[in-house]
Structures are given as structure tokens and as C-alpha cells.
Design a protein around this motif. Structure first.
Motif, PDB file in Angstrom:
ATOM      1  N   TYR A 221      29.663 -38.598 -22.422  1.00  0.00           N
ATOM      2  CA  TYR A 221      29.192 -39.672 -23.461  1.00  0.00           C
ATOM      3  C   TYR A 221      29.188 -38.795 -24.800  1.00  0.00           C
ATOM      4  CZ  TYR A 221      27.986 -43.073 -19.967  1.00  0.00           C
ATOM      5  OH  TYR A 221      27.871 -43.633 -18.957  1.00  0.00           O
ATOM      6  N   GLY A 222      30.033 -38.750 -25.865  1.00  0.00           N
ATOM      7  CA  GLY A 222      29.930 -38.052 -26.931  1.00  0.00           C
ATOM      8  C   GLY A 222      28.927 -38.227 -28.131  1.00  0.00           C
ATOM      9  N   ASP A 223      28.051 -39.153 -27.801  1.00  0.00           N
ATOM     10  CA  ASP A 223      26.853 -39.305 -28.755  1.00  0.00           C
ATOM     11  C   ASP A 223      25.604 -39.122 -28.284  1.00  0.00           C
ATOM     12  OD1 ASP A 223      26.762 -41.681 -27.146  1.00  0.00           O
ATOM     13  OD2 ASP A 223      26.333 -43.054 -28.636  1.00  0.00           O
ATOM     14  N   ARG A 224      25.496 -38.713 -26.672  1.00  0.00           N
ATOM     15  CA  ARG A 224      24.327 -38.588 -26.137  1.00  0.00           C
ATOM     16  C   ARG A 224      23.628 -37.088 -26.353  1.00  0.00           C
ATOM     17  NH1 ARG A 224      23.908 -40.856 -20.152  1.00  0.00           N
ATOM     18  NH2 ARG A 224      23.709 -42.966 -21.405  1.00  0.00           N
ATOM     19  N   MET A 225      22.409 -37.274 -26.430  1.00  0.00           N
ATOM     20  CA  MET A 225      21.672 -35.923 -26.236  1.00  0.00           C
ATOM     21  C   MET A 225      20.961 -36.188 -24.824  1.00  0.00           C
ATOM     22  SD  MET A 225      21.825 -33.657 -28.698  1.00  0.00           S
ATOM     23  CE  MET A 225      20.296 -32.831 -28.842  1.00  0.00           C
ATOM     24  N   VAL A 226      20.996 -34.890 -24.097  1.00  0.00           N
ATOM     25  CA  VAL A 226      20.232 -34.886 -23.082  1.00  0.00           C
ATOM     26  C   VAL A 226      19.124 -33.642 -22.981  1.00  0.00           C
ATOM     27  CG1 VAL A 226      20.506 -34.650 -20.449  1.00  0.00           C
ATOM     28  CG2 VAL A 226      22.317 -35.323 -21.914  1.00  0.00           C
ATOM     29  N   ILE A 227      17.841 -34.210 -22.791  1.00  0.00           N
ATOM     30  CA  ILE A 227      16.842 -33.525 -22.736  1.00  0.00           C
ATOM     31  C   ILE A 227      16.351 -33.003 -21.403  1.00  0.00           C
ATOM     32  CG2 ILE A 227      14.379 -33.209 -23.774  1.00  0.00           C
ATOM     33  CD1 ILE A 227      16.585 -33.552 -25.901  1.00  0.00           C
ATOM     34  N   PHE A 228      16.378 -31.889 -20.840  1.00  0.00           N
ATOM     35  CA  PHE A 228      15.792 -31.352 -19.779  1.00  0.00           C
ATOM     36  C   PHE A 228      14.352 -31.051 -19.940  1.00  0.00           C
ATOM     37  CE2 PHE A 228      20.322 -31.212 -19.315  1.00  0.00           C
ATOM     38  CZ  PHE A 228      20.500 -31.728 -17.960  1.00  0.00           C
ATOM     39  N   ASP A 229      13.344 -31.700 -19.214  1.00  0.00           N
ATOM     40  CA  ASP A 229      12.106 -31.206 -19.112  1.00  0.00           C
ATOM     41  C   ASP A 229      11.848 -30.021 -17.922  1.00  0.00           C
ATOM     42  OD1 ASP A 229       9.320 -30.557 -19.451  1.00  0.00           O
ATOM     43  OD2 ASP A 229       8.547 -32.116 -18.264  1.00  0.00           O
ATOM     44  N   SER A 230      12.062 -29.051 -18.035  1.00  0.00           N
ATOM     45  CA  SER A 230      12.405 -27.468 -17.182  1.00  0.00           C
ATOM     46  C   SER A 230      10.962 -27.045 -16.796  1.00  0.00           C
ATOM     47  CB  SER A 230      13.374 -26.903 -17.739  1.00  0.00           C
ATOM     48  OG  SER A 230      14.535 -27.524 -18.270  1.00  0.00           O
ATOM     49  N   PRO A 231      11.023 -26.554 -15.643  1.00  0.00           N
ATOM     50  CA  PRO A 231      10.108 -25.585 -15.234  1.00  0.00           C
ATOM     51  C   PRO A 231       9.728 -24.258 -15.986  1.00  0.00           C
ATOM     52  CG  PRO A 231      11.528 -26.044 -13.235  1.00  0.00           C
ATOM     53  CD  PRO A 231      12.300 -26.396 -14.672  1.00  0.00           C
ATOM     54  N   PRO A 232       8.601 -23.844 -16.007  1.00  0.00           N
ATOM     55  CA  PRO A 232       8.443 -22.618 -17.009  1.00  0.00           C
ATOM     56  C   PRO A 232       9.388 -21.517 -16.680  1.00  0.00           C
ATOM     57  CG  PRO A 232       6.261 -23.333 -16.035  1.00  0.00           C
ATOM     58  CD  PRO A 232       7.531 -24.014 -15.511  1.00  0.00           C
ATOM     59  N   LEU A 233       9.506 -20.611 -17.531  1.00  0.00           N
ATOM     60  CA  LEU A 233      10.509 -19.557 -17.375  1.00  0.00           C
ATOM     61  C   LEU A 233      10.234 -18.518 -16.821  1.00  0.00           C
ATOM     62  CD1 LEU A 233      11.899 -19.885 -20.941  1.00  0.00           C
ATOM     63  CD2 LEU A 233      13.322 -20.365 -18.923  1.00  0.00           C
ATOM     64  N   ILE A 234       8.807 -17.886 -16.791  1.00  0.00           N
ATOM     65  CA  ILE A 234       8.546 -16.713 -16.165  1.00  0.00           C
ATOM     66  C   ILE A 234       8.270 -17.062 -14.499  1.00  0.00           C
ATOM     67  CG2 ILE A 234       6.443 -15.023 -16.153  1.00  0.00           C
ATOM     68  CD1 ILE A 234       6.241 -15.423 -19.096  1.00  0.00           C
ATOM     69  N   GLU A 235       8.882 -16.092 -13.858  1.00  0.00           N
ATOM     70  CA  GLU A 235       8.818 -16.106 -12.484  1.00  0.00           C
ATOM     71  C   GLU A 235       9.190 -17.455 -11.585  1.00  0.00           C
ATOM     72  OE1 GLU A 235       4.636 -15.113 -11.469  1.00  0.00           O
ATOM     73  OE2 GLU A 235       4.708 -13.191 -12.778  1.00  0.00           O
ATOM     74  N   VAL A 236      10.008 -18.195 -12.364  1.00  0.00           N
ATOM     75  CA  VAL A 236      10.710 -19.203 -11.819  1.00  0.00           C
ATOM     76  C   VAL A 236      12.092 -19.230 -11.800  1.00  0.00           C
ATOM     77  CG1 VAL A 236      10.918 -21.833 -11.754  1.00  0.00           C
ATOM     78  CG2 VAL A 236       8.455 -20.600 -12.232  1.00  0.00           C
TER      79      VAL A 236
END
Length: 296
Positions: A221-236
Motif C-alpha cells: 500500500y503506497g499510502d500506508r505507514m507501518v509502525i513496529f513496536d519492537s523489543p529493546p535494542l540492547i542484548e536482544v
């Protein structure tokens, strides 16, 4: 006897003190498929909602505006909210990188990873508010994905009942990603929940299927933003793999709590081709203060 027929039979028995003949005609018409289309659809929907084995996964997620306000989240009311202004400032930079002048220099610019160095710094709060803010746009849609499948929080924060989500799709328990993309009561906002906990969550996030999914979402979809609530960055480790699939990243920093060394370590783990921004969360504000946001 089918589930629908059983439900209609039960309803007929309850109303037999009224008009038994009319109930029999309705049953016959429904069985033959000759009843008015909208009446039949209403009855089928009611039976599915009542049946424990009914297909309820397509029901839209109802998001309570009052609860959003109580939790300090953005609402779709016309009431002026300071938090709306704060996230309006943040989203403009992201939208510009996805669809504006910055888009030509980014791959998958409409895929935004929201993370933090360590847990409890407010990344889910930022993810939800960012999605709610983008949903207010007139010409954009937003898909919010709970990709923190180890410690999912979006369903809890938005009071979403358990249902199939990202984990079930990556496991192959559902054949198409559209089966776990849920409409909501908020226009332009769709959600993919984390799904049920699983012992292979780390492997699922780093799988080829996850990579294929992000490419599909980036291009479908050309008009869609996709937001990823992701795990923490350190040690993951899976967060670092996930970051390689994104076009933009927001790193949430808790004021007076996050350490400079941790922030640097988190950023060093990210793909250097990412557009990276920072959000200062839990700040003690004055009238002039806003959520801190440092460019790219």
C-alpha cells in the motif's frame, strides 16, 4: 443440524407463545436462502458472535476514546491536546522521509521501528501515540504492529481481547497476513497484535518469513505507514535483525534515567542506512517544553 439452524430453532422455541407459524416461515425461508439478504446476514452475524466456535477474528477492534484520554494517549476528538501537537511534530519528519523529499534516499521508508535501549522507557506509549497521530491524517493509513512478541503490551494498553496475530502468521497457522490485520473503530488505523506467546518467538522474528512480510508491507500500500513496536535494542539480537528490515527508527529515551552509554550502544547496533530519530519520554515539562526530537 447446522449451527445457524440450531440458533434459529432456539429462537423459535422462545417465541412459540407468540406466532409459531411466523417462526416456521422464517426458518424455512432461511434454510432455502429466500429471506431478505440483509435479514439473513444479520442473523448469521448474530449466530457467529454468540457461538464459541464462530469466526470472530474479523470483528473490528473497538478502541475506547475515554480510556485513551485517561491514559494520556491521543484521541480523535476536536479537543485541543498538547500531546497531539507533540506527536504532530514527530510524525511530520517521519512522513516526509516516507513520502516526501526524504523518500528517494531511503529504502522501506514507510516502515518505522520504535524501540528503546532497555525495557520500560516508554516505547509502547510512543508507538501507540504515533499511530494514533498518523491516523488523524486525511490521506494516510497506519498499521500498528506489536512486534515485541516476548513482552507484548499494545493489546493490554488498548484493552484488546486475545486473538491471533503476528506469531500465528509467522508460524503458518494462518495462510494470509490479511487474516491478522484488524480494522479498528478509529478511521485509518489497523492493528496486528502480537498473538499468543511461543517458545520460538526469537527465531520467528529473525525468520525469512518475517523478512518477506516486511517487504510485502512496504510495497503493498503506497499510502500506508507501518509502525513496529519492537523489543529493546540492547542484548536482544532479534531487534537488531528487525532493524535491518526497516527504513526508519525511533529510539525512545527516558529523561534522567537512560544512560548515555546505553543510548550509544543501542544506536551502534542499528543499520547505518536507517534514518534514526530520538524521542525523550517522561520529561518534566514546562509550558514551552515538548517531546524532544532530534533530527536524522
Amino acid at each position: 443440524m447446522s449451527t445457524i439452524e440450531k440458533a434459529l430453532q432456539k429462537q423459535r422455541e422462545k417465541n412459540q407463545q407468540g406466532s409459531a407459524d411466523q417462526a416456521q416461515e422464517e426458518t424455512a425461508a432461511t434454510a432455502a436462502g429466500n429471506s431478505p439478504a440483509e435479514n439473513t446476514a444479520d442473523k448469521v452475524e448474530q449466530v457467529q458472535a454468540a457461538s464459541p466456535n464462530g469466526n470472530n477474528k474479523r470483528e473490528p477492534i473497538v478502541i475506547d476514546q475515554k480510556e485513551l484520554k485517561e491514559k494520556g494517549l491521543i484521541t480523535d476528538s476536536t479537543e485541543r491536546q498538547k500531546i497531539k501537537d507533540e506527536f504532530r511534530y514527530i510524525k511530520r519528519k517521519l512522513l516526509n522521509n516516507a513520502f516526501g523529499s526524504g523518500a528517494s534516499s531511503l529504502e522501506n521508508g514507510n516502515l518505522v521501528m520504535v524501540s528503546s535501549g532497555k525495557p520500560n522507557e516508554g516505547k509502547t506509549f510512543v508507538s501507540i501515540n504515533l499511530a494514533l497521530s498518523i491516523a488523524l491524517e486525511q490521506d494516510k493509513t497506519v498499521l500498528l504492529i506489536d512486534a515485541d512478541v516476548i513482552r507484548p503490551s499494545i493489546s493490554t494498553e488498548l484493552n484488546i481481547s486475545p486473538r491471533k496475530g503476528l506469531v500465528e502468521y509467522l508460524l503458518g497457522e494462518v495462510s494470509n497476513v490479511s487474516e491478522v490485520i484488524y480494522n479498528t473503530s478509529i478511521n485509518n488505523l489497523k492493528i496486528i497484535p502480537a498473538g499468543e506467546p511461543h517458545h520460538l518467538t526469537s527465531e520467528l522474528l529473525t525468520s525469512d518469513k518475517m523478512s518477506q512480510l516486511t517487504q510485502e508491507l512496504a510495497n503493498r500500500y503506497g499510502d500506508r505507514m507501518v509502525i513496529f513496536d519492537s523489543p529493546p535494542l540492547i542484548e536482544v539480537n532479534e531487534s537488531q535483525v528487525l532493524a535491518n528490515l526497516m527504513g526508519q527508527a525511533l529510539v525512545v529515551v527516558e529523561e534522567s534515567h537512560s544512560k548515555i552509554a546505553d543510548i550509544q550502544k543501542a544506536v551502534d547496533s542499528l543499520n547505518e542506512d536507517l534514518a534514526i530519530g530520538f524521542v525523550i519520554n517522561k520529561a518534566v515539562q514546562t509550558q514551552k517544553d515538548m517531546y524532544g526530537y532530534y533530527g536524522y
